[in-house]
Design a protein around this motif. Structure first.
Motif, PDB file in Angstrom:
ATOM      1  N   ASN A  40       0.829  -1.213   0.000  1.00  0.00           N
ATOM      2  CA  ASN A  40       0.000   0.000   0.000  1.00  0.00           C
ATOM      3  C   ASN A  40       0.860   1.257   0.000  1.00  0.00           C
ATOM      4  OD1 ASN A  40      -2.439  -1.371  -0.076  1.00  0.00           O
ATOM      5  ND2 ASN A  40      -2.640  -1.438   2.149  1.00  0.00           N
ATOM      6  N   MET A  41       1.910   1.255   0.804  1.00  0.00           N
ATOM      7  CA  MET A  41       2.804   2.420   0.845  1.00  0.00           C
ATOM      8  C   MET A  41       3.555   2.554  -0.478  1.00  0.00           C
ATOM      9  SD  MET A  41       3.794   5.096   2.321  1.00  0.00           S
ATOM     10  CE  MET A  41       3.072   4.921   3.914  1.00  0.00           C
ATOM     11  N   ALA A  42       3.972   1.435  -1.051  1.00  0.00           N
ATOM     12  CA  ALA A  42       4.669   1.467  -2.340  1.00  0.00           C
ATOM     13  C   ALA A  42       3.771   2.062  -3.424  1.00  0.00           C
ATOM     14  CB  ALA A  42       5.129   0.063  -2.732  1.00  0.00           C
ATOM     15  N   ALA A  43       2.494   1.719  -3.396  1.00  0.00           N
ATOM     16  CA  ALA A  43       1.555   2.271  -4.381  1.00  0.00           C
ATOM     17  C   ALA A  43       1.506   3.797  -4.288  1.00  0.00           C
ATOM     18  CB  ALA A  43       0.165   1.673  -4.181  1.00  0.00           C
ATOM     19  N   HIS A  44       1.523   4.323  -3.064  1.00  0.00           N
ATOM     20  CA  HIS A  44       1.529   5.783  -2.883  1.00  0.00           C
ATOM     21  C   HIS A  44       2.825   6.401  -3.402  1.00  0.00           C
ATOM     22  CE1 HIS A  44      -2.230   6.015  -0.712  1.00  0.00           C
ATOM     23  NE2 HIS A  44      -1.823   5.062   0.116  1.00  0.00           N
ATOM     24  N   LEU A  45       3.943   5.751  -3.128  1.00  0.00           N
ATOM     25  CA  LEU A  45       5.228   6.268  -3.613  1.00  0.00           C
ATOM     26  C   LEU A  45       5.295   6.238  -5.139  1.00  0.00           C
ATOM     27  CD1 LEU A  45       7.763   4.734  -1.070  1.00  0.00           C
ATOM     28  CD2 LEU A  45       7.128   7.130  -1.311  1.00  0.00           C
ATOM     29  N   PHE A  46       4.822   5.157  -5.742  1.00  0.00           N
ATOM     30  CA  PHE A  46       4.841   5.077  -7.199  1.00  0.00           C
ATOM     31  C   PHE A  46       3.892   6.102  -7.831  1.00  0.00           C
ATOM     32  CE2 PHE A  46       6.463   0.565  -6.740  1.00  0.00           C
ATOM     33  CZ  PHE A  46       7.727   0.856  -7.238  1.00  0.00           C
ATOM     34  N   ALA A  47       2.772   6.370  -7.183  1.00  0.00           N
ATOM     35  CA  ALA A  47       1.856   7.402  -7.697  1.00  0.00           C
ATOM     36  C   ALA A  47       2.523   8.772  -7.642  1.00  0.00           C
ATOM     37  CB  ALA A  47       0.553   7.398  -6.893  1.00  0.00           C
ATOM     38  N   ALA A  48       3.186   9.065  -6.534  1.00  0.00           N
ATOM     39  CA  ALA A  48       3.910  10.339  -6.432  1.00  0.00           C
ATOM     40  C   ALA A  48       5.016  10.406  -7.486  1.00  0.00           C
ATOM     41  CB  ALA A  48       4.491  10.506  -5.032  1.00  0.00           C
ATOM     42  N   GLN A  49       5.681   9.279  -7.718  1.00  0.00           N
ATOM     43  CA  GLN A  49       6.731   9.220  -8.726  1.00  0.00           C
ATOM     44  C   GLN A  49       6.177   9.519 -10.117  1.00  0.00           C
ATOM     45  OE1 GLN A  49      10.053   9.002  -8.943  1.00  0.00           O
ATOM     46  NE2 GLN A  49       9.662   9.189 -11.119  1.00  0.00           N
ATOM     47  N   THR A  50       4.962   9.084 -10.389  1.00  0.00           N
ATOM     48  CA  THR A  50       4.349   9.371 -11.690  1.00  0.00           C
ATOM     49  C   THR A  50       4.228  10.869 -11.897  1.00  0.00           C
ATOM     50  OG1 THR A  50       3.139   7.296 -11.723  1.00  0.00           O
ATOM     51  CG2 THR A  50       2.279   9.064 -13.114  1.00  0.00           C
ATOM     52  N   TYR A  51       3.848  11.610 -10.870  1.00  0.00           N
ATOM     53  CA  TYR A  51       3.727  13.063 -11.003  1.00  0.00           C
ATOM     54  C   TYR A  51       5.082  13.722 -11.225  1.00  0.00           C
ATOM     55  CZ  TYR A  51      -1.092  12.363  -9.682  1.00  0.00           C
ATOM     56  OH  TYR A  51      -2.398  11.942  -9.657  1.00  0.00           O
ATOM     57  N   VAL A  52       6.109  13.206 -10.566  1.00  0.00           N
ATOM     58  CA  VAL A  52       7.468  13.718 -10.803  1.00  0.00           C
ATOM     59  C   VAL A  52       7.869  13.441 -12.250  1.00  0.00           C
ATOM     60  CG1 VAL A  52       9.907  13.475 -10.178  1.00  0.00           C
ATOM     61  CG2 VAL A  52       8.162  13.528  -8.385  1.00  0.00           C
ATOM     62  N   SER A  53       7.627  12.224 -12.726  1.00  0.00           N
ATOM     63  CA  SER A  53       7.952  11.868 -14.109  1.00  0.00           C
ATOM     64  C   SER A  53       7.209  12.751 -15.098  1.00  0.00           C
ATOM     65  CB  SER A  53       7.623  10.399 -14.379  1.00  0.00           C
ATOM     66  OG  SER A  53       8.480   9.547 -13.667  1.00  0.00           O
ATOM     67  N   MET A  54       5.922  12.960 -14.859  1.00  0.00           N
ATOM     68  CA  MET A  54       5.136  13.804 -15.766  1.00  0.00           C
ATOM     69  C   MET A  54       5.678  15.226 -15.794  1.00  0.00           C
ATOM     70  SD  MET A  54       1.220  12.356 -15.134  1.00  0.00           S
ATOM     71  CE  MET A  54       0.723  13.923 -14.576  1.00  0.00           C
ATOM     72  N   ALA A  55       5.986  15.782 -14.640  1.00  0.00           N
ATOM     73  CA  ALA A  55       6.496  17.155 -14.582  1.00  0.00           C
ATOM     74  C   ALA A  55       7.837  17.270 -15.306  1.00  0.00           C
ATOM     75  CB  ALA A  55       6.632  17.603 -13.126  1.00  0.00           C
ATOM     76  N   CYS A  56       8.725  16.315 -15.075  1.00  0.00           N
ATOM     77  CA  CYS A  56      10.042  16.350 -15.719  1.00  0.00           C
ATOM     78  C   CYS A  56       9.917  16.189 -17.233  1.00  0.00           C
ATOM     79  CB  CYS A  56      10.942  15.265 -15.146  1.00  0.00           C
ATOM     80  SG  CYS A  56      11.420  15.563 -13.428  1.00  0.00           S
ATOM     81  N   CYS A  57       9.084  15.258 -17.673  1.00  0.00           N
ATOM     82  CA  CYS A  57       8.902  15.047 -19.110  1.00  0.00           C
ATOM     83  C   CYS A  57       8.261  16.255 -19.773  1.00  0.00           C
ATOM     84  CB  CYS A  57       8.075  13.795 -19.365  1.00  0.00           C
ATOM     85  SG  CYS A  57       8.951  12.260 -18.995  1.00  0.00           S
ATOM     86  N   LEU A  58       7.280  16.844 -19.143  1.00  0.00           N
ATOM     87  CA  LEU A  58       6.650  18.042 -19.713  1.00  0.00           C
ATOM     88  C   LEU A  58       7.648  19.192 -19.777  1.00  0.00           C
ATOM     89  CD1 LEU A  58       3.091  17.861 -18.116  1.00  0.00           C
ATOM     90  CD2 LEU A  58       3.736  17.409 -20.484  1.00  0.00           C
ATOM     91  N   CYS A  59       8.467  19.332 -18.774  1.00  0.00           N
ATOM     92  CA  CYS A  59       9.519  20.348 -18.788  1.00  0.00           C
ATOM     93  C   CYS A  59      10.460  20.109 -19.969  1.00  0.00           C
ATOM     94  CB  CYS A  59      10.284  20.333 -17.475  1.00  0.00           C
ATOM     95  SG  CYS A  59      11.661  21.497 -17.419  1.00  0.00           S
TER      96      CYS A  59
END
Length: 135
Positions: free
Chosen positions: A40-59
């Motif tokens: 459950n905690m890993a799922a939250h970390l991976f979801a947060a990681q998706t937002y970091v990935s999206m922000a970096c890729c969009l940049c």
């Protein structure tokens, strides 16, 4: 700063994938009392990681083309395919694979598929960082 921003975004993207996937999540499974809590905690970390990935890729996508040029920067010709692939993998993992893993649907299929896609995204980030670091 304009020339360094893409390198910073690529470094953040690759570094955050590395820390979450290869250090934080394994530590959860090694130290939390149950696999369900760790998952459950890993799922939250991976979801947060998706937002970091999206922000970096969009940049990276925004920085790829100069406002005053008719074509993209030299680094972008080499790296954009990896940026787009990495962004698509992040979205596919988050919205296609992760819900099935959290719902515990066919874990023998979806967990390895998600792990493979995460590794491919990590390679896309690494290829992007490598290409940006060369210039």
């Amino acid at each position: 700063m304009g020339q360094r921003l893409p390198l910073l975004a690529a470094a953040l993207w690759w570094g955050s994938l590395s820390v979450i996937g290869f250090m934080a999540v394994p530590l959860l499974f090694a130290n939390l009392p149950t696999r369900m809590q760790a998952g459950n905690m890993a799922a939250h970390l991976f979801a947060a990681q998706t937002y970091v990935s999206m922000a970096c890729c969009l940049c990276l996508l925004i920085c790829a083309k100069s406002r005053h040029a008719a074509r993209e920067y030299d680094w972008a010709r080499d790296a954009l395919v990896f940026v787009i692939a990495g962004l698509l993998l992040a979205l596919l993992i988050q919205y296609g694979v992760a819900p099935r893993i959290v719902a515990r649907q066919n874990l023998k299929l979806w967990h390895p598929a998600g792990s493979l896609m995460y590794a491919l995204q990590w390679l896309c980030a690494l290829a992007t960082l490598w290409r940006l670091g060369r210039r």
